[in-house]
Design a protein around this motif. Structure first.
Motif, PDB file in Angstrom:
ATOM      1  N   PRO A  57     -10.302   6.520   4.513  1.00 36.37           N
ATOM      2  CA  PRO A  57     -10.416   4.369   4.792  1.00 36.37           C
ATOM      3  C   PRO A  57      -9.258   3.425   4.606  1.00 36.37           C
ATOM      4  CG  PRO A  57     -12.114   5.319   3.667  1.00 36.37           C
ATOM      5  CD  PRO A  57     -11.587   6.554   3.371  1.00 36.37           C
ATOM      6  N   ILE A  58      -8.765   2.632   6.292  1.00 35.83           N
ATOM      7  CA  ILE A  58      -7.889   2.591   6.615  1.00 35.83           C
ATOM      8  C   ILE A  58      -7.654   1.106   4.589  1.00 35.83           C
ATOM      9  CG2 ILE A  58      -6.765   0.515   7.005  1.00 35.83           C
ATOM     10  CD1 ILE A  58      -7.697   1.248   9.797  1.00 35.83           C
ATOM     11  N   ALA A  59      -8.655   0.657   4.451  1.00 34.35           N
ATOM     12  CA  ALA A  59      -8.794  -0.376   3.142  1.00 34.35           C
ATOM     13  C   ALA A  59      -8.598   0.684   1.986  1.00 34.35           C
ATOM     14  CB  ALA A  59      -9.630  -1.063   2.799  1.00 34.35           C
ATOM     15  N   VAL A  60      -9.207   1.576   1.888  1.00 32.43           N
ATOM     16  CA  VAL A  60      -8.150   2.602   0.681  1.00 32.43           C
ATOM     17  C   VAL A  60      -6.830   2.374   0.748  1.00 32.43           C
ATOM     18  CG1 VAL A  60      -9.132   4.838  -0.876  1.00 32.43           C
ATOM     19  CG2 VAL A  60     -11.314   3.495  -0.057  1.00 32.43           C
ATOM     20  N   ASN A  61      -6.274   3.272   1.563  1.00 38.73           N
ATOM     21  CA  ASN A  61      -4.758   3.464   1.988  1.00 38.73           C
ATOM     22  C   ASN A  61      -4.514   3.001   1.515  1.00 38.73           C
ATOM     23  OD1 ASN A  61      -5.984   6.766   2.287  1.00 38.73           O
ATOM     24  ND2 ASN A  61      -5.808   6.212   4.927  1.00 38.73           N
ATOM     25  N   ALA A  62      -4.584   1.793   2.169  1.00 39.47           N
ATOM     26  CA  ALA A  62      -3.747   0.690   1.643  1.00 39.47           C
ATOM     27  C   ALA A  62      -3.570   0.191   0.631  1.00 39.47           C
ATOM     28  CB  ALA A  62      -4.310  -0.798   2.993  1.00 39.47           C
ATOM     29  N   ALA A  63      -4.831  -0.060  -0.055  1.00 44.66           N
ATOM     30  CA  ALA A  63      -4.800   0.068  -1.299  1.00 44.66           C
ATOM     31  C   ALA A  63      -3.880   0.789  -2.313  1.00 44.66           C
ATOM     32  CB  ALA A  63      -6.441   0.035  -2.552  1.00 44.66           C
ATOM     33  N   THR A  64      -3.874   1.935  -2.016  1.00 37.56           N
ATOM     34  CA  THR A  64      -3.413   2.972  -2.561  1.00 37.56           C
ATOM     35  C   THR A  64      -1.611   2.680  -2.132  1.00 37.56           C
ATOM     36  OG1 THR A  64      -4.730   4.312  -2.101  1.00 37.56           O
ATOM     37  CG2 THR A  64      -2.971   5.166  -3.224  1.00 37.56           C
ATOM     38  N   TYR A  65      -1.316   2.534  -1.713  1.00 35.86           N
ATOM     39  CA  TYR A  65       0.162   1.732  -0.622  1.00 35.86           C
ATOM     40  C   TYR A  65       0.865   0.517  -1.646  1.00 35.86           C
ATOM     41  CZ  TYR A  65       3.691   0.681   1.888  1.00 35.86           C
ATOM     42  OH  TYR A  65       4.605   0.918   2.410  1.00 35.86           O
TER      43      TYR A  65
END
Length: 183
Positions: A57-65
């Motif tokens: 998911p975009i939100a998970v990837n963004a949070a990780t980044y």
């Protein structure tokens, strides 16, 4: 390093991301760029591009980044856990409430339908934000209608990745030839 600030914006993002990844882009932008100013608009666009290309998911990837950028590996873990755990906890609470209170099927259906206007607004905001970033490059203005046409085409519609790859190749070829011409 103190990471107590990191979970809260991602918890808010996850609570508002009812419609999935694309609708969360507007929320991510508001929290990360406008509210906390952890990224510039340009960095945000790059992060979203990377998050969309990465599996998950975009939100998970963004949070990780963003978590990794702000706090290294521990920051990435904290931000990722915050964005994943918040809706899980909320769902468990709602499940308990539904089990305890006698809620009819009509009420449940009306509750789901009441979320649609907010979801539509989030999707529209995300679409406009992504489209506005294409206005500074003329080739993207030409490729956007082509991508739209390809995705509406019945053959491509069954395999949308074909339309995305076609537009990506056209953009790469255009950039390549532009470099040759400009030399």
């Amino acid at each position: 390093m103190n990471f107590s600030f990191l979970p809260w914006p991602f918890a808010r993002i996850s609570l508002g991301s009812f419609a999935g990844g694309l609708s969360s882009i507007a929320l991510i932008y508001h929290e990360i760029v406008l509210n906390y100013q952890w990224l510039t608009s340009g960095e945000f666009e790059q992060m979203i591009s990377l998050a969309q290309m990465s599996p998950g998911p975009i939100a998970v990837n963004a949070a990780t980044y963003v978590g990794k950028k702000l706090g290294g590996f521990p920051g990435a873990v904290i931000a990722t856990v915050a964005i994943v755990a918040t809706p899980l906890i909320l769902l468990l609470i709602l499940l308990l409430i539904i089990k305890i209170l006698p809620i009819g099927q009509t009420t449940k259906q009306n509750a789901k339908l009441s979320l649609r206007p907010g979801v539509a607004a989030l999707l529209t905001t995300s679409t406009l934000r992504l489209f506005s970033s294409t206005l500074n490059r003329p080739i993207y203005l030409l490729l956007a209608p082509l991508a739209f046409f390809l995705l509406l085409n019945t053959r491509i519609n069954k395999r949308p990745s074909l339309g995305i790859i076609t537009c990506g190749l056209l953009a790469a070829l255009t950039a390549f030839f532009a470099n040759i011409i400009c030399r």
